[in-house]
Design a protein around this motif. Structure first.
Motif, mmCIF file in Angstrom:
data_model
loop_
_atom_site.group_PDB
_atom_site.id
_atom_site.type_symbol
_atom_site.label_atom_id
_atom_site.label_comp_id
_atom_site.label_asym_id
_atom_site.label_seq_id
_atom_site.Cartn_x
_atom_site.Cartn_y
_atom_site.Cartn_z
ATOM 1 N N MET A 493 0.821 -1.209 0.000
ATOM 2 C CA MET A 493 0.000 0.000 0.000
ATOM 3 C C MET A 493 0.859 1.264 0.000
ATOM 4 O O MET A 493 0.517 2.266 -0.633
ATOM 5 C CB MET A 493 -0.939 0.010 1.214
ATOM 6 N N ALA A 494 1.972 1.220 0.702
ATOM 7 C CA ALA A 494 2.814 2.405 0.812
ATOM 8 C C ALA A 494 3.664 2.656 -0.422
ATOM 9 O O ALA A 494 4.020 3.793 -0.718
ATOM 10 C CB ALA A 494 3.715 2.276 2.040
ATOM 11 N N SER A 495 3.956 1.585 -1.170
ATOM 12 C CA SER A 495 4.939 1.745 -2.246
ATOM 13 C C SER A 495 4.383 1.565 -3.653
ATOM 14 O O SER A 495 4.896 2.161 -4.607
ATOM 15 C CB SER A 495 6.099 0.753 -2.041
ATOM 16 N N GLU A 496 3.350 0.753 -3.810
ATOM 17 C CA GLU A 496 2.881 0.410 -5.152
ATOM 18 C C GLU A 496 1.428 0.802 -5.418
ATOM 19 O O GLU A 496 1.085 1.202 -6.536
ATOM 20 C CB GLU A 496 3.024 -1.099 -5.402
ATOM 21 N N ALA A 497 0.583 0.659 -4.416
ATOM 22 C CA ALA A 497 -0.864 0.823 -4.632
ATOM 23 C C ALA A 497 -1.238 2.278 -4.855
ATOM 24 O O ALA A 497 -0.665 3.191 -4.259
ATOM 25 C CB ALA A 497 -1.628 0.264 -3.434
ATOM 26 N N SER A 498 -2.229 2.492 -5.728
ATOM 27 C CA SER A 498 -2.810 3.821 -5.889
ATOM 28 C C SER A 498 -3.703 4.102 -4.686
ATOM 29 O O SER A 498 -4.018 3.210 -3.884
ATOM 30 C CB SER A 498 -3.638 3.885 -7.164
ATOM 31 N N LEU A 499 -4.148 5.346 -4.557
ATOM 32 C CA LEU A 499 -5.051 5.691 -3.466
ATOM 33 C C LEU A 499 -6.332 4.870 -3.555
ATOM 34 O O LEU A 499 -6.827 4.355 -2.537
ATOM 35 C CB LEU A 499 -5.369 7.188 -3.499
ATOM 36 N N ASP A 500 -6.888 4.716 -4.753
ATOM 37 C CA ASP A 500 -8.089 3.892 -4.922
ATOM 38 C C ASP A 500 -7.833 2.449 -4.500
ATOM 39 O O ASP A 500 -8.685 1.812 -3.867
ATOM 40 C CB ASP A 500 -8.559 3.928 -6.377
ATOM 41 N N ASP A 501 -6.654 1.916 -4.849
ATOM 42 C CA ASP A 501 -6.321 0.541 -4.473
ATOM 43 C C ASP A 501 -6.257 0.387 -2.953
ATOM 44 O O ASP A 501 -6.742 -0.601 -2.384
ATOM 45 C CB ASP A 501 -4.985 0.132 -5.086
ATOM 46 N N ARG A 502 -5.644 1.367 -2.303
ATOM 47 C CA ARG A 502 -5.546 1.314 -0.845
ATOM 48 C C ARG A 502 -6.936 1.360 -0.205
ATOM 49 O O ARG A 502 -7.241 0.578 0.704
ATOM 50 C CB ARG A 502 -4.709 2.488 -0.319
ATOM 51 N N LEU A 503 -7.759 2.265 -0.688
ATOM 52 C CA LEU A 503 -9.096 2.387 -0.108
ATOM 53 C C LEU A 503 -9.940 1.151 -0.386
ATOM 54 O O LEU A 503 -10.735 0.724 0.461
ATOM 55 C CB LEU A 503 -9.777 3.641 -0.649
ATOM 56 N N SER A 506 -8.940 -1.361 2.175
ATOM 57 C CA SER A 506 -8.766 -0.845 3.534
ATOM 58 C C SER A 506 -9.509 -1.644 4.593
ATOM 59 O O SER A 506 -8.972 -1.888 5.677
ATOM 60 C CB SER A 506 -9.200 0.624 3.585
ATOM 61 N N VAL A 507 -10.739 -2.046 4.311
ATOM 62 C CA VAL A 507 -11.531 -2.754 5.326
ATOM 63 C C VAL A 507 -10.934 -4.122 5.644
ATOM 64 O O VAL A 507 -10.740 -4.456 6.824
ATOM 65 C CB VAL A 507 -13.008 -2.840 4.906
ATOM 66 N N PRO A 508 -10.615 -4.962 4.637
ATOM 67 C CA PRO A 508 -9.982 -6.235 4.999
ATOM 68 C C PRO A 508 -8.640 -6.057 5.703
ATOM 69 O O PRO A 508 -8.318 -6.810 6.629
ATOM 70 C CB PRO A 508 -9.835 -6.968 3.663
ATOM 71 N N THR A 561 -5.963 -11.634 0.018
ATOM 72 C CA THR A 561 -6.263 -11.476 -1.411
ATOM 73 C C THR A 561 -7.197 -10.302 -1.641
ATOM 74 O O THR A 561 -7.006 -9.499 -2.566
ATOM 75 C CB THR A 561 -6.885 -12.763 -1.972
ATOM 76 N N SER A 562 -8.208 -10.173 -0.788
ATOM 77 C CA SER A 562 -9.147 -9.067 -0.916
ATOM 78 C C SER A 562 -8.467 -7.729 -0.648
ATOM 79 O O SER A 562 -8.741 -6.731 -1.320
ATOM 80 C CB SER A 562 -10.317 -9.265 0.044
ATOM 81 N N ALA A 563 -7.554 -7.714 0.337
ATOM 82 C CA ALA A 563 -6.882 -6.472 0.702
ATOM 83 C C ALA A 563 -5.975 -5.953 -0.406
ATOM 84 O O ALA A 563 -5.720 -4.754 -0.494
ATOM 85 C CB ALA A 563 -6.081 -6.671 1.987
ATOM 86 N N THR A 564 -5.481 -6.850 -1.255
ATOM 87 C CA THR A 564 -4.527 -6.459 -2.307
ATOM 88 C C THR A 564 -5.112 -6.581 -3.713
ATOM 89 O O THR A 564 -4.384 -6.487 -4.697
ATOM 90 C CB THR A 564 -3.255 -7.318 -2.212
ATOM 91 N N ALA A 565 -6.429 -6.768 -3.800
ATOM 92 C CA ALA A 565 -7.051 -6.976 -5.113
ATOM 93 C C ALA A 565 -7.110 -5.697 -5.944
ATOM 94 O O ALA A 565 -7.269 -5.756 -7.170
ATOM 95 C CB ALA A 565 -8.465 -7.541 -4.934
ATOM 96 N N ALA A 567 -8.592 -1.692 -6.945
ATOM 97 C CA ALA A 567 -9.903 -1.079 -7.168
ATOM 98 C C ALA A 567 -10.464 -1.325 -8.555
ATOM 99 O O ALA A 567 -11.606 -0.929 -8.841
ATOM 100 C CB ALA A 567 -9.808 0.425 -6.913
ATOM 101 N N GLY A 568 -9.697 -1.964 -9.427
ATOM 102 C CA GLY A 568 -10.115 -2.099 -10.820
ATOM 103 C C GLY A 568 -11.493 -2.698 -10.999
ATOM 104 O O GLY A 568 -12.337 -2.151 -11.721
ATOM 105 N N LEU A 569 -11.735 -3.832 -10.343
ATOM 106 C CA LEU A 569 -13.019 -4.512 -10.508
ATOM 107 C C LEU A 569 -14.171 -3.665 -9.985
ATOM 108 O O LEU A 569 -15.282 -3.706 -10.529
ATOM 109 C CB LEU A 569 -12.989 -5.864 -9.802
ATOM 110 N N LEU A 570 -13.924 -2.883 -8.949
ATOM 111 C CA LEU A 570 -14.985 -2.071 -8.361
ATOM 112 C C LEU A 570 -15.535 -1.052 -9.348
ATOM 113 O O LEU A 570 -16.693 -0.649 -9.255
ATOM 114 C CB LEU A 570 -14.460 -1.347 -7.119
ATOM 115 N N TYR A 571 -14.687 -0.638 -10.316
ATOM 116 C CA TYR A 571 -15.095 0.380 -11.278
ATOM 117 C C TYR A 571 -15.209 -0.178 -12.692
ATOM 118 O O TYR A 571 -15.204 0.566 -13.660
ATOM 119 C CB TYR A 571 -14.107 1.552 -11.232
#
Length: 580
Positions: A493-503, A506-508, A561-565, A567-571
């Motif tokens: 999350m700190a190095s690779e993920a976009s803000l959308d990916d982190r959010l 976030s819950v898992p 897996t859910s935590a690192t999936a 945001a692509g599928l969500l949109y």
């Protein structure tokens, strides 16, 4: 509904092992928190809660709060119970000594609220909000405001609220429209005329306290847009004279009460300020810095809402255990004796009951660990204060999720009778559902974790927490694996993920980290038990800890897996397609 029995020994274990109360008592500030006093407080408030607050829980749910001619009425017994609460001094446990408080650790204030809330969650919201108001004024009020308002707030003679949300704003506090106009002359010169409407104001109107001190967010003229233009104002129900006596009623009123799913004895008010243009308030802190001041109150409240997950979990577990011991149905599977047995003997019921106990005790361990870190931060330990900041969203989000899950399992243990209101099991579940929503939804808590909290000290605060868990995991491979998964997710999350990916994750991730910390703290309890602590828990604590580490911890690892999936599928669907 089963009477409330305070879990005093488990609370004392968590206070000693997870909060480290003995170490806190070595400081000059908390020197009074000696073992005898700690035990007296925990036992005393437990007895008070069981005797005074618990008997009102069911009648509060059935009759609820009622608005009659602008006055909020509570069922018979509430006024007397609150008066006893004030008389015995429970409101003053952790408040500043100079204003009549006892100056004890926040940890012990958490225990007071745990017992009161397990006994009666809706009623407990009244002192819970007051505790937050006291802290906000202690940190941000002027000396004159502290002298004028804190003594009666500390005693509980007066109560406090916080007013953030407005009909059009929801969780977007920056969209609020309430206004504050400076008063330039007359008896209120230097103060402000407050005008606007606030919703979801817990205990915003009632007659149990002599005065209500509302902390209200509003905008000054020409204030910047958004959250940067918000100021905090103190708006009393009754004006307070210079000698501390009460004057006439301020220009504010309760417009209506919300009709809610649960916590029916807690009046959730729509409040209107300045209908006649005469509502007077005082600025608290600096202009346009109100949200910062309010966050002092909100962080306190978020820990105490997480505490509510423990409270409702404890009460639901006690009721389910009592029912399962009394309810006789069917023979034990595989038993040569075909006589019906109590359902507590059946394997799946055992699984549910152990899960309820393990989750509740894990949430309690996390709660008191967080409280202990808050107290160390108060003593000037910067690292502990920063760790507490990371723990707050875990306590609030996962703790309240636990309350919902455990109370839901409680309904299931009762079977068909759980769906019948008269048993009381459904009330626990209905009451529990608000906790993941207010004081910032659990999604907001998780977002806070992966944005602001994950970035503290360039990620060093979260890394240090995970490193401590891994260091102490010892022969617990599942706990070590979960902590390492949390480390990997935090790094991604700190190095690779976009803000959308982190959010999106976030819950898992929040759940995983909370379970890791809770498992770690339960393991510490089990080690203390093995060394001779709390002998009355020697038979049960190792079993509930084992259940948590063997069943709940591996489940949390499955969320990686859910935590690192991402945001692509969500949109992948447009909003229109998703809603079709």
């Amino acid at each position: 509904m089963t009477p409330y029995t305070p879990p005093t020994q488990d609370q004392l274990l968590a206070i000693r092992v997870n909060a480290g109360i003995d170490e806190l008592a070595q400081s000059e500030r908390f020197a009074a928190a000696e073992p005898d006093l700690v035990e007296a407080i925990v036992e005393g408030v437990g007895q008070f809660a069981a005797g005074e607050f618990a008997p009102l829980n069911r009648i509060g749910d059935l009759e609820g709060a009622k608005l009659e001619n602008g006055v909020v009425r509570l069922p018979d017994g509430f006024a007397e119970a609150y008066a006893a609460y004030v008389e015995q001094g429970w409101n003053a446990i952790a408040s500043p000594v100079e204003f009549g408080g006892q100056g004890l650790p926040f940890t012990l204030a958490c225990n007071v609220l745990e017992n009161l809330g397990s006994a009666n969650m809706a009623f407990n919201l009244l002192p819970m909000l007051s505790v937050g108001a006291i802290e906000a004024l202690e940190h941000h009020g002027s000396d004159a405001q502290k002298a004028k308002y804190l003594p009666d707030l500390v005693s509980g003679k007066w109560s406090g609220t916080m007013n953030l949300t407005e009909p059009q704003a929801g969780s977007d506090v920056g969209a609020l429209r309430a206004t504050a106009t400076p008063i330039e002359q007359g008896e209120h010169a230097g103060k402000y005329l407050i005008q606007g409407q606030k919703i979801y104001i817990t205990w915003g109107e009632h007659e149990l306290a002599e005065n209500i001190v509302h902390l209200v967010l509003a905008r000054l003229p020409d204030a910047p847009e958004g959250t940067r233009g918000i100021s905090l104002f103190l708006v009393p129900k009754y004006h307070v004279k210079d000698d501390g006596s009460l004057g006439p009623k301020n220009d504010l009123r309760c417009v209506s009460l919300e009709h809610k799913l649960g916590i029916n004895a807690s009046p959730t008010c729509v409040m209107s300020y300045g209908d006649n243009g005469e509502c007077v308030g005082e600025l608290v802190g600096e202009p346009n810095r109100g949200l910062m001041a309010m966050f002092t109150m909100m962080n306190n409240a978020r820990i105490n809402v997480g505490n509510q997950g423990v409270q409702i979990g404890e009460r639901a577990t006690q009721q389910a255990l009592a029912y399962a011991r009394d309810r006789v149905q069917s023979a034990r599977a595989g038993s040569p004796d075909k006589s019906p047995v109590a359902i507590i003997e059946h394997p799946d019921v055992r699984r549910m009951l152990l899960r309820m106990k393990a989750l509740t005790e894990g949430a309690r361990a996390l709660l008191y660990y967080c409280a202990g870190q808050v107290d160390r931060g108060t003593l000037g330990n910067l690292a502990a204060g920063q760790r507490a900041e990371v723990l707050v969203p875990l306590v609030k989000a996962w703790g309240t999720d636990v309350g919902v899950e455990v109370s839901g399992i409680g309904v299931q243990v009762h079977g068909g009778m759980g769906f019948i209101e008269e048993t009381g099991a459904a009330q626990h579940w209905r009451d529990s559902k608000i906790a993941p929503i207010y004081e910032g939804t659990n999604g907001i808590q998780a977002a806070d974790l992966v944005t602001r909290k994950l970035g503290l000290e360039q990620g060093g605060v979260v890394e240090a927490l995970i490193a401590d868990i891994i260091r102490d995991a010892g022969e617990e491979p599942a706990l070590r694996a979960l902590a390492e998964d949390c480390r990997a997710i935090a790094t991604w999350m700190a190095s690779e993920a976009s803000l959308d990916d982190r959010l999106a994750g976030s819950v898992p991730f929040c759940t995983m980290l909370a379970v890791a910390v809770a498992g770690w703290q339960l393991a510490k309890q089990a080690q203390a038990i093995a060394a001779g602590a709390a002998p009355t828990l020697a038979a049960t604590k190792p079993v509930t800890t084992r259940f948590f580490l063997d069943r709940i911890v591996p489940e949390a690892s499955g969320l990686k897996t859910s935590a690192t999936a991402g945001a692509g599928l969500l949109y992948s669907l447009s909003a229109e397609a998703l809603a079709s």
